[in-house]
Design an enzyme around this catalytic site. Structure first.
Site, PDB file in Angstrom:
ATOM      1  N   SER A 108       0.990  -1.149   0.022  1.00  0.00           N
ATOM      2  CA  SER A 108      -0.002  -0.097  -0.046  1.00  0.00           C
ATOM      3  C   SER A 108       1.027   1.162   0.017  1.00  0.00           C
ATOM      4  O   SER A 108       1.922   1.218   0.513  1.00  0.00           O
ATOM      5  CB  SER A 108      -0.871  -0.133   1.353  1.00  0.00           C
ATOM      6  OG  SER A 108      -1.571   1.247   1.380  1.00  0.00           O
ATOM      7  N   SER A 109       0.283   2.415  -0.519  1.00  0.00           N
ATOM      8  CA  SER A 109       0.886   3.588  -0.494  1.00  0.00           C
ATOM      9  C   SER A 109       1.338   4.185   0.802  1.00  0.00           C
ATOM     10  O   SER A 109       2.242   5.088   1.136  1.00  0.00           O
ATOM     11  CB  SER A 109       0.553   4.552  -1.336  1.00  0.00           C
ATOM     12  OG  SER A 109      -0.629   4.987  -0.914  1.00  0.00           O
ATOM     13  N   CYS A 110       0.442   3.742   1.746  1.00  0.00           N
ATOM     14  CA  CYS A 110       0.488   4.178   3.247  1.00  0.00           C
ATOM     15  C   CYS A 110       1.626   3.551   4.109  1.00  0.00           C
ATOM     16  O   CYS A 110       2.085   3.801   5.188  1.00  0.00           O
ATOM     17  CB  CYS A 110      -0.757   4.030   3.948  1.00  0.00           C
ATOM     18  SG  CYS A 110      -0.992   2.204   4.533  1.00  0.00           S
ATOM     19  N   TYR A 137      -0.672  -1.443  10.305  1.00  0.00           N
ATOM     20  CA  TYR A 137      -1.046  -1.996   9.050  1.00  0.00           C
ATOM     21  C   TYR A 137       0.228  -1.856   8.166  1.00  0.00           C
ATOM     22  O   TYR A 137       0.628  -2.796   7.551  1.00  0.00           O
ATOM     23  CB  TYR A 137      -2.189  -1.145   8.520  1.00  0.00           C
ATOM     24  CG  TYR A 137      -2.370  -1.484   7.177  1.00  0.00           C
ATOM     25  CD1 TYR A 137      -3.349  -2.651   6.683  1.00  0.00           C
ATOM     26  CD2 TYR A 137      -1.968  -0.713   6.014  1.00  0.00           C
ATOM     27  CE1 TYR A 137      -3.544  -2.923   5.475  1.00  0.00           C
ATOM     28  CE2 TYR A 137      -2.405  -0.980   4.728  1.00  0.00           C
ATOM     29  CZ  TYR A 137      -3.151  -2.211   4.519  1.00  0.00           C
ATOM     30  OH  TYR A 137      -3.361  -2.366   3.040  1.00  0.00           O
ATOM     31  N   LYS A 141       2.463  -4.765   6.684  1.00  0.00           N
ATOM     32  CA  LYS A 141       2.803  -4.915   4.999  1.00  0.00           C
ATOM     33  C   LYS A 141       4.249  -4.822   4.803  1.00  0.00           C
ATOM     34  O   LYS A 141       4.587  -5.674   3.904  1.00  0.00           O
ATOM     35  CB  LYS A 141       1.873  -3.698   4.373  1.00  0.00           C
ATOM     36  CG  LYS A 141       0.443  -4.102   4.185  1.00  0.00           C
ATOM     37  CD  LYS A 141      -0.128  -5.005   3.392  1.00  0.00           C
ATOM     38  CE  LYS A 141      -1.311  -5.098   3.352  1.00  0.00           C
ATOM     39  NZ  LYS A 141      -1.764  -6.333   2.264  1.00  0.00           N
ATOM     40  N   HIS A 180     -12.811   4.051   3.945  1.00  0.00           N
ATOM     41  CA  HIS A 180     -12.078   4.836   3.440  1.00  0.00           C
ATOM     42  C   HIS A 180     -12.630   6.243   2.879  1.00  0.00           C
ATOM     43  O   HIS A 180     -14.054   6.191   2.858  1.00  0.00           O
ATOM     44  CB  HIS A 180     -11.156   4.483   2.139  1.00  0.00           C
ATOM     45  CG  HIS A 180     -10.176   3.412   2.598  1.00  0.00           C
ATOM     46  ND1 HIS A 180     -10.230   2.085   2.264  1.00  0.00           N
ATOM     47  CD2 HIS A 180      -8.854   3.589   3.188  1.00  0.00           C
ATOM     48  CE1 HIS A 180      -9.304   1.790   3.036  1.00  0.00           C
ATOM     49  NE2 HIS A 180      -8.335   2.348   3.479  1.00  0.00           N
ATOM     50  N   TRP A 203     -14.191  14.862   7.758  1.00  0.00           N
ATOM     51  CA  TRP A 203     -13.100  14.844   8.618  1.00  0.00           C
ATOM     52  C   TRP A 203     -12.027  15.539   8.243  1.00  0.00           C
ATOM     53  O   TRP A 203     -11.744  15.683   7.062  1.00  0.00           O
ATOM     54  CB  TRP A 203     -12.929  13.378   8.866  1.00  0.00           C
ATOM     55  CG  TRP A 203     -14.097  12.444   9.366  1.00  0.00           C
ATOM     56  CD1 TRP A 203     -15.128  12.867   9.799  1.00  0.00           C
ATOM     57  CD2 TRP A 203     -13.867  11.096   9.528  1.00  0.00           C
ATOM     58  NE1 TRP A 203     -15.876  11.807  10.083  1.00  0.00           N
ATOM     59  CE2 TRP A 203     -14.958  10.701  10.120  1.00  0.00           C
ATOM     60  CE3 TRP A 203     -12.843  10.107   9.286  1.00  0.00           C
ATOM     61  CZ2 TRP A 203     -15.393   9.218  10.336  1.00  0.00           C
ATOM     62  CZ3 TRP A 203     -13.098   8.602   9.720  1.00  0.00           C
ATOM     63  CH2 TRP A 203     -14.279   8.324  10.046  1.00  0.00           C
TER      64      TRP A 203
HETATM   65  O1  GFB Z   1      -9.411   7.404   3.334  1.00  0.00           O
HETATM   66  P1  GFB Z   1      -8.758   7.643   4.662  1.00  0.00           P
HETATM   67  O2  GFB Z   1      -9.610   7.177   5.609  1.00  0.00           O
HETATM   68  O3  GFB Z   1      -7.465   6.992   4.669  1.00  0.00           O
HETATM   69  O4  GFB Z   1      -8.638   9.189   5.034  1.00  0.00           O
HETATM   70  P2  GFB Z   1      -5.810   7.550   4.716  1.00  0.00           P
HETATM   71  C1  GFB Z   1      -8.098   9.783   3.863  1.00  0.00           C
HETATM   72  C2  GFB Z   1      -8.511  11.535   4.440  1.00  0.00           C
HETATM   73  O5  GFB Z   1      -9.903  11.803   4.147  1.00  0.00           O
HETATM   74  C3  GFB Z   1      -8.158  11.897   6.052  1.00  0.00           C
HETATM   75  C4  GFB Z   1     -10.229  12.316   5.520  1.00  0.00           C
HETATM   76  O6  GFB Z   1      -7.479  12.917   5.931  1.00  0.00           O
HETATM   77  C5  GFB Z   1      -9.473  11.698   6.739  1.00  0.00           C
HETATM   78  O7  GFB Z   1      -9.594  12.644   7.639  1.00  0.00           O
HETATM   79  N1  GFB Z   1     -11.888  12.091   5.518  1.00  0.00           N
HETATM   80  C6  GFB Z   1     -12.698  13.158   5.557  1.00  0.00           C
HETATM   81  C7  GFB Z   1     -12.376  11.238   5.701  1.00  0.00           C
HETATM   82  N2  GFB Z   1     -13.875  12.718   5.714  1.00  0.00           N
HETATM   83  C8  GFB Z   1     -13.871  11.457   5.894  1.00  0.00           C
HETATM   84  C9  GFB Z   1     -14.612  10.166   6.077  1.00  0.00           C
HETATM   85  O8  GFB Z   1     -15.691  10.445   6.020  1.00  0.00           O
HETATM   86  N3  GFB Z   1     -14.222   9.055   6.320  1.00  0.00           N
HETATM   87  C10 GFB Z   1     -12.863   8.849   6.106  1.00  0.00           C
HETATM   88  N4  GFB Z   1     -12.552   7.689   6.188  1.00  0.00           N
HETATM   89  N5  GFB Z   1     -12.010   9.798   5.958  1.00  0.00           N
HETATM   90  C11 GFB Z   1      -5.542   4.937   4.813  1.00  0.00           C
HETATM   91  C12 GFB Z   1      -4.849   4.017   5.863  1.00  0.00           C
HETATM   92  O9  GFB Z   1      -5.145   6.114   5.039  1.00  0.00           O
HETATM   93  O10 GFB Z   1      -5.036   4.573   3.469  1.00  0.00           O
HETATM   94  C13 GFB Z   1      -4.813   2.658   5.489  1.00  0.00           C
HETATM   95  O11 GFB Z   1      -5.299   4.254   7.127  1.00  0.00           O
HETATM   96  C14 GFB Z   1      -4.843   2.431   3.945  1.00  0.00           C
HETATM   97  O12 GFB Z   1      -4.045   1.937   6.133  1.00  0.00           O
HETATM   98  C15 GFB Z   1      -5.361   3.692   3.064  1.00  0.00           C
HETATM   99  O13 GFB Z   1      -3.412   2.316   3.434  1.00  0.00           O
HETATM  100  C16 GFB Z   1      -5.201   3.372   1.560  1.00  0.00           C
HETATM  101  O14 GFB Z   1      -5.479   7.643   3.074  1.00  0.00           O
HETATM  102  O15 GFB Z   1      -5.580   8.564   5.451  1.00  0.00           O
END
Ligand code: GFB
Length: 314
Positions: A108-110, A137, A141, A180, A203
């Protein structure tokens, strides 16, 4: 890989695994070996060993993993590290023991350092501290990548590791507590449109940048690399373009047809500021992403309305 090769797609119900199955079927691969979670728990070493002994797969796409968005990662760290370590350790070891010809692992890119130079090149791996919201995570990975490289070095096991950027598409998880950002925004804007709400809460600050790849593009890259790439080095899979979360929210709102306002909630984590992948190596291997973001989101919104709506919106 022949059209009748025995191909195990682990995680075939998930976002990535289901797309890989669609892509393989479209290309004429007819001998897919699939198991539901209740039939085969990949966290159980004995069950995985018995499955490989009985089925003798020749090729493996490991798309099974414990995944989730920023909140799920930080609230369930033990499951994220344990389940992923167990799934990949059991599967790689059983595949090696039973003579699998080629194995594809998804990172993953993370997993790159939080402040890696952008766009992120493959050689940034392990060059700095990780993003705290998903370090469990990421550590799992990274262990999978290193295991694949170690097995290649010691046993000649042909494992390749792809680093996809943030994925989205049909079969995504629309549960707001674990999803996500992209599926969360589709669901939130749709619900707000139907209810006539004046605003939607997003968020964080809206300033983090993210790169989004349609999962059908990922599946196409996975097949391309399974056929044409055989190297211990990890390889990034992305579009090479990113947008801010605010821009993403505006785009999803316009596709869904929500006309109210956006309210940002900075009490929620932003996560890593940016994780744009450098896709130079991928392009040099003759592969590029094809599905434009607006088109991909519009198709995913359609899928949500026809498949996921009843289960997620009360
Ligand atoms: O997609 P996301 O949950 O994961 O959040 P990451 C990306 C950005 O979107 C963050 C914002 O800055 C969140 O705060 N965001 C805004 C929201 N509104 C929302 C919402 O309603 N829900 C969610 N979920 N986010 C993940 C990793 O990181 O990336 C995993 O935690 C994985 O391990 C994945 O690798 C690809 O991009 O921050």
């Amino acid at each position: 890989m022949e059209r009748d090769s025995r191909i195990f797609v682990a995680g075939h119900r998930g976002l990535a695994g289901s797309a890989i199955c669609r892509r393989l079927a479209a290309a004429g691969y007819s001998n897919l070996i699939l198991r539901d979670r209740w039939q085969l728990d990949l966290r159980e070493a004995r069950a995985v060993a018995d499955f490989f002994a009985a089925e003798q797969p020749e090729y493996v796409f490991l798309a099974a993993a414990k995944v989730g968005g920023i909140l799920a990662n930080s609230s369930r760290p033990a499951e994220f590290i344990h389940d992923n370590l167990a799934i990949q350790t059991n599967t790689i070891e059983a595949a090696r023991r039973h003579g699998v010809k080629k194995f594809l692992f998804l990172g993953s890119s993370c997993i790159y350092p939080k402040f890696a130079p952008q766009p992120i090149r493959e050689d940034s791996l392990l060059s700095g501290p990780l993003e705290p919201t998903n370090e469990w995570y990421a550590v799992a990975k990274i262990a999978g990548i290193k295991m694949a490289q170690a097995y290649r070095a010691q046993y000649g096991f042909r494992a390749i590791s792809l680093m996809p950027t943030n994925l989205y598409g049909p079969q995504d998880n629309f549960d707001l507590a674990t999803s996500h950002v992209l599926p969360a925004l589709i669901r939130k804007f749709h619900a707000a449109k139907m209810a006539g709400d004046p605003e939607v809460v997003i968020w964080g600050t809206g300033s983090p940048r993210r790169e989004f790849l349609h999962v059908d593009d990922l599946a196409d890259a996975a097949l391309h690399l399974m056929l044409h790439y055989d190297d211990p080095e990890i390889i990034n899979v992305g579009t090479g373009e990113d947008i801010t979360i605010r821009e993403l929210a505006e785009l999803v709102a316009s596709i869904v047809g929500f006309q109210g306002g956006l309210r940002f909630d900075p009490s929620k984590p932003d996560g890593t500021p940016r994780k744009l992948l450098d896709v130079t190596r991928l392009h040099s291997l003759g592969w590029r992403a094809r599905i434009p973001l607006r088109q991909g989101i519009a198709e995913t919104y359609q899928w949500f309305q026809s498949h996921a709506l009843e289960s997620v919106v009360k």
